[in-house]
Design a protein around this motif. Structure first.
Motif, PDB file in Angstrom:
ATOM      1  N   ASN A  71       0.849  -1.189   0.000  1.00  0.00           N
ATOM      2  CA  ASN A  71       0.000   0.000   0.000  1.00  0.00           C
ATOM      3  C   ASN A  71       0.888   1.242   0.000  1.00  0.00           C
ATOM      4  O   ASN A  71       1.100   1.898   1.033  1.00  0.00           O
ATOM      5  CB  ASN A  71      -0.933  -0.008   1.214  1.00  0.00           C
ATOM      6  N   ALA A  72       1.423   1.571  -1.182  1.00  0.00           N
ATOM      7  CA  ALA A  72       2.385   2.679  -1.280  1.00  0.00           C
ATOM      8  C   ALA A  72       1.741   4.020  -0.955  1.00  0.00           C
ATOM      9  O   ALA A  72       2.375   4.893  -0.348  1.00  0.00           O
ATOM     10  CB  ALA A  72       2.990   2.710  -2.684  1.00  0.00           C
ATOM     11  N   GLY A  73       0.488   4.200  -1.340  1.00  0.00           N
ATOM     12  CA  GLY A  73      -0.186   5.459  -1.075  1.00  0.00           C
ATOM     13  C   GLY A  73      -0.316   5.739   0.413  1.00  0.00           C
ATOM     14  O   GLY A  73      -0.020   6.843   0.884  1.00  0.00           O
ATOM     15  N   GLN A  74      -0.752   4.728   1.177  1.00  0.00           N
ATOM     16  CA  GLN A  74      -0.878   4.885   2.626  1.00  0.00           C
ATOM     17  C   GLN A  74       0.487   5.099   3.265  1.00  0.00           C
ATOM     18  O   GLN A  74       0.648   5.932   4.169  1.00  0.00           O
ATOM     19  CB  GLN A  74      -1.556   3.649   3.237  1.00  0.00           C
ATOM     20  N   MET A 104      10.104   5.057  -6.413  1.00  0.00           N
ATOM     21  CA  MET A 104      10.244   4.069  -7.491  1.00  0.00           C
ATOM     22  C   MET A 104       8.918   3.402  -7.822  1.00  0.00           C
ATOM     23  O   MET A 104       8.694   2.991  -8.953  1.00  0.00           O
ATOM     24  CB  MET A 104      11.302   3.038  -7.131  1.00  0.00           C
ATOM     25  N   THR A 105       8.027   3.277  -6.830  1.00  0.00           N
ATOM     26  CA  THR A 105       6.693   2.732  -7.148  1.00  0.00           C
ATOM     27  C   THR A 105       5.926   3.686  -8.047  1.00  0.00           C
ATOM     28  O   THR A 105       5.018   3.265  -8.774  1.00  0.00           O
ATOM     29  CB  THR A 105       5.861   2.468  -5.864  1.00  0.00           C
ATOM     30  N   ARG A 106       6.286   4.971  -8.031  1.00  0.00           N
ATOM     31  CA  ARG A 106       5.650   5.974  -8.898  1.00  0.00           C
ATOM     32  C   ARG A 106       6.461   6.198 -10.170  1.00  0.00           C
ATOM     33  O   ARG A 106       6.166   7.112 -10.939  1.00  0.00           O
ATOM     34  CB  ARG A 106       5.506   7.304  -8.142  1.00  0.00           C
ATOM     35  N   ALA A 111      13.447  11.465  -8.219  1.00  0.00           N
ATOM     36  CA  ALA A 111      12.985  11.739  -6.851  1.00  0.00           C
ATOM     37  C   ALA A 111      13.614  10.736  -5.874  1.00  0.00           C
ATOM     38  O   ALA A 111      13.974  11.094  -4.741  1.00  0.00           O
ATOM     39  CB  ALA A 111      11.463  11.657  -6.784  1.00  0.00           C
ATOM     40  N   ALA A 112      13.751   9.490  -6.310  1.00  0.00           N
ATOM     41  CA  ALA A 112      14.389   8.471  -5.471  1.00  0.00           C
ATOM     42  C   ALA A 112      15.852   8.827  -5.208  1.00  0.00           C
ATOM     43  O   ALA A 112      16.347   8.728  -4.071  1.00  0.00           O
ATOM     44  CB  ALA A 112      14.285   7.097  -6.143  1.00  0.00           C
ATOM     45  N   LEU A 113      16.552   9.255  -6.256  1.00  0.00           N
ATOM     46  CA  LEU A 113      17.964   9.632  -6.093  1.00  0.00           C
ATOM     47  C   LEU A 113      18.102  10.847  -5.187  1.00  0.00           C
ATOM     48  O   LEU A 113      19.057  10.942  -4.401  1.00  0.00           O
ATOM     49  CB  LEU A 113      18.584   9.902  -7.464  1.00  0.00           C
ATOM     50  N   ALA A 114      17.155  11.778  -5.273  1.00  0.00           N
ATOM     51  CA  ALA A 114      17.185  12.952  -4.395  1.00  0.00           C
ATOM     52  C   ALA A 114      17.000  12.538  -2.941  1.00  0.00           C
ATOM     53  O   ALA A 114      17.678  13.051  -2.037  1.00  0.00           O
ATOM     54  CB  ALA A 114      16.096  13.936  -4.813  1.00  0.00           C
ATOM     55  N   ALA A 115      16.087  11.584  -2.689  1.00  0.00           N
ATOM     56  CA  ALA A 115      15.857  11.099  -1.319  1.00  0.00           C
ATOM     57  C   ALA A 115      17.113  10.421  -0.767  1.00  0.00           C
ATOM     58  O   ALA A 115      17.448  10.558   0.412  1.00  0.00           O
ATOM     59  CB  ALA A 115      14.683  10.129  -1.304  1.00  0.00           C
ATOM     60  N   LEU A 116      17.824   9.706  -1.626  1.00  0.00           N
ATOM     61  CA  LEU A 116      19.024   8.983  -1.193  1.00  0.00           C
ATOM     62  C   LEU A 116      20.239   9.892  -1.051  1.00  0.00           C
ATOM     63  O   LEU A 116      21.317   9.436  -0.680  1.00  0.00           O
ATOM     64  CB  LEU A 116      19.325   7.851  -2.184  1.00  0.00           C
TER      65      LEU A 116
END
Length: 603
Positions: A71-74, A104-106, A111-116
């Motif tokens: 449940n990626a949204g939640q 990555m689910t989206r 955005a994933a690289l920015a988070a990391l």
């Protein structure tokens, strides 16, 4: 007394070990664990928690649980409620990793690289192995999705020693897939580390010609790198190559039309195919036997396959006729592996069917690739009216827009008398003339004004016959658009040898088969000496025949090694997941009626 001393020493040692074990936890923070509670219970506990730190940790656990349950949204909703500043470094790294996984689910690798890129991940090596693996895995996935293939491979190589069991096997295969997808010129195995070893293995396999040579290259590499992970466990695609090398091809059926409208096409393909066969014989190879079948008199494909099986055929090359290829593509399976010399309309087909042809769609995608490499972003399109033009337009548009390009105008060419009006409309020249006339009326006198064209068209994608192209380019010059670059498919070039035919097409760039651009190729020289027509536009079909022969023993190799290519005479050949052979082509331009070769597009 001694007993008391021993007990005291033991207690001190235990306390010291406990302090050492707890120091990373105390400095980095407690990480979420798999709780017995549900997501709702965790959130309720967080709401009642007396400490903000405890509440943040509980919500982080709930967000992680929601992600693990799919449940990626939640999960994202809960994670937004976790204030990063209230987390300790280890918890921040955990939250950043989870944020990257959610991105990555989206399908948002940037955005994933920015988070990391969060500062807490600079201390990742101090943290638990499971967190290091999790962060490294999502980092590799994000890098791959962002087109940073080599960096993704480095990340997977780094986490490989931390993995066990199925996770280790999957990561091992993923490393090979990434390395094998790199172009040959990027495989530079400098050093003695694992990455250099992977690169040298891929280079050895890609630069070997036949399956037998590839197998020998793999064996040599393993003997030189006995302790490398890929030598200990050979990647699955290379294991399959070994199996294929032990099953040499001994008999091929060539299924082409000998009568009817396609007879001349079939003859050119057959002559090119056999020229490659005789070249292999002259080189001392042991090529397979060729058996000829006439597709123009077939009563049924089932009957043909029964006859071919009785004749001991292992591979069928053909048919050429589109209805027959379409028929084969709808079957659940085929009795014999088949390389069709045309394409069906759908992407699906039986596992035994491969498809190869001179698709105009390949050239449209090649124009898109070249224009991107040249730094262009805004295209205008000119294609002929009709089904062929629609297919070319669709292929270019899909590839161009999928890679960030924009289309600012489209014209479908039909009648020559309409060309001037169509080009004027494309460049909005009539509006410019209307503005000039309005200015004259307002001023009450003649105003010297040259019509100005729109400036947002960076280049024109042109798919047209030589006759159409010879009218379009001068019309562009006349309509004040002669400086706009034109990128065209090979259809603008008739290869007639008539210099005067191309005097009005100065500067037009076009992709073309290596066969027609390299008159010094040894096999082309032999073929054109016997069949002079092979030096003209029919040469594309001779080249396709040559490449069909060279593809025949390497179909499984292209399927097994992702993104590997064969440098053919109809183009650089690769294969899609749906087992369609696709071409990338070299480039040339018209200069004073002559053909001038351009540097190849970077791969």
């Amino acid at each position: 007394m001694i007993a008391c001393l021993r007990l005291f020493t033991a207690l001190c040692l235990a306390a010291l070990l406990a302090a050492c074990a707890s120091s990373p936890s105390s400095s980095l923070g407690e990480l979420p664990r798999t709780p017995d509670a549900s997501i709702e219970q965790l959130l309720e506990q967080a709401a009642q928690a007396k400490s903000p730190d405890k509440a943040a940790l509980l919500r982080l656990s709930a967000a992680d649980m929601a992600y693990r349950q799919g449940n990626a949204g939640q999960s994202a909703q809960i994670l937004q409620q976790v204030p990063m500043e209230q987390l300790q470094p280890g918890q921040q790294a955990f939250a950043s990793t989870l944020s990257a996984e959610l991105a990555m689910t989206r399908n948002q690798p940037k955005a994933a690289l920015a988070a990391l890129n969060h500062p807490s991940l600079q201390r990742l090596s101090e943290m638990s192995i499971p967190l290091q693996v999790r962060a490294g895995t999502v980092h590799a996935r994000a890098l791959e999705a962002d087109g940073q293939t080599l960096a993704a491979a480095r990340e997977r190589i780094f986490i490989a020693p931390m993995l066990e069991g199925e996770a280790a096997s999957k990561n091992h295969e993923a490393i090979w897939t990434l390395i094998a997808s790199l172009p040959t010129d990027q495989l530079q195995p400098n050093g003695t580390d694992d990455l250099a070893g992977w690169m040298s293995l891929a280079l050895a396999v890609k630069t070997a010609g036949t399956l037998e040579q590839q197998q020998a290259a793999i064996d040599d590499w393993r003997s030189q790198h006995p302790k490398h992970p890929a030598a200990i466990i050979l990647p699955l695609p290379l294991t399959k190559l070994k199996e294929l090398a032990s099953q040499p091809l001994s008999k091929i059926a060539l299924l082409l039309p000998q009568d009817g409208q396609l007879a001349s096409v079939g003859k050119a393909l057959r002559d090119g195919f056999m020229a490659a066969h005789y070249q292999a014989q002259q080189a001392g190879q042991k090529p397979p036997a060729i058996v000829f079948y006439d597709s123009s008199h077939l009563t049924s494909m089932d009957e043909f396959y029964r006859k071919a099986q009785a004749d001991g055929v292992q591979l069928v090359v053909g048919p050429l006729e589109k209805p027959l290829v379409k028929q084969l593509s709808t079957r659940p399976q085929l009795p014999i592996t088949t390389l069709a010399l045309n394409y069906s309309e759908g992407d699906q087909g039986p596992a035994q069917l491969f498809q190869f042809g001179l698709a105009a769609e390949d050239e449209a995608r090649e124009v898109s690739r070249r224009a991107r490499a040249d730094g262009l972003h805004r295209a205008a399109i000119m294609v002929p009216k009709g089904e062929w033009g629609d297919r070319v337009l669709r292929a270019f548009s899909q590839d161009w827009q999928a890679n960030g390009g924009s289309i600012v105008a489209t014209e479908r060419v039909d009648q020559p008398v309409q060309l001037a009006q169509q080009i004027a409309d494309m460049f909005q020249l009539r509006q410019s003339e209307a503005r000039a006339k309005s200015l004259q009326n307002a001023a009450g006198t003649n105003v010297a004004a040259q019509p100005s064209r729109r400036q947002d068209i960076e280049f024109i994608f042109l798919a047209a016959t030589p006759q159409q192209a010879q009218q379009i380019k001068p019309t562009l010059n006349f309509q004040y658009a002669g400086d706009v670059p034109v990128y065209a498919t090979s259809h603008v070039f008739s290869a007639s040898g008539d210099v005067n035919q191309y005097n009005d097409m100065n500067g037009v760039r076009f992709c073309e088969t290596p066969w027609l651009l390299d008159a010094n190729d040894p096999l082309r020289k032999q073929v054109t000496a016997q069949w002079p027509q092979a030096a003209g536009s029919l040469g594309r079909l001779y080249a396709m025949g040559v490449d069909a022969y060279r593809l025949a023993p390497r179909l499984s190799q292209l399927k097994t090694l992702p993104d590997s290519r064969i440098d053919g005479l109809s183009g650089s050949l690769g294969m899609t997941q749906s087992q369609r052979v696709v071409r990338q082509l070299p480039w040339a331009q018209f200069v004073s009626g002559q053909i001038q070769r351009l540097p190849d597009t970077p791969r």
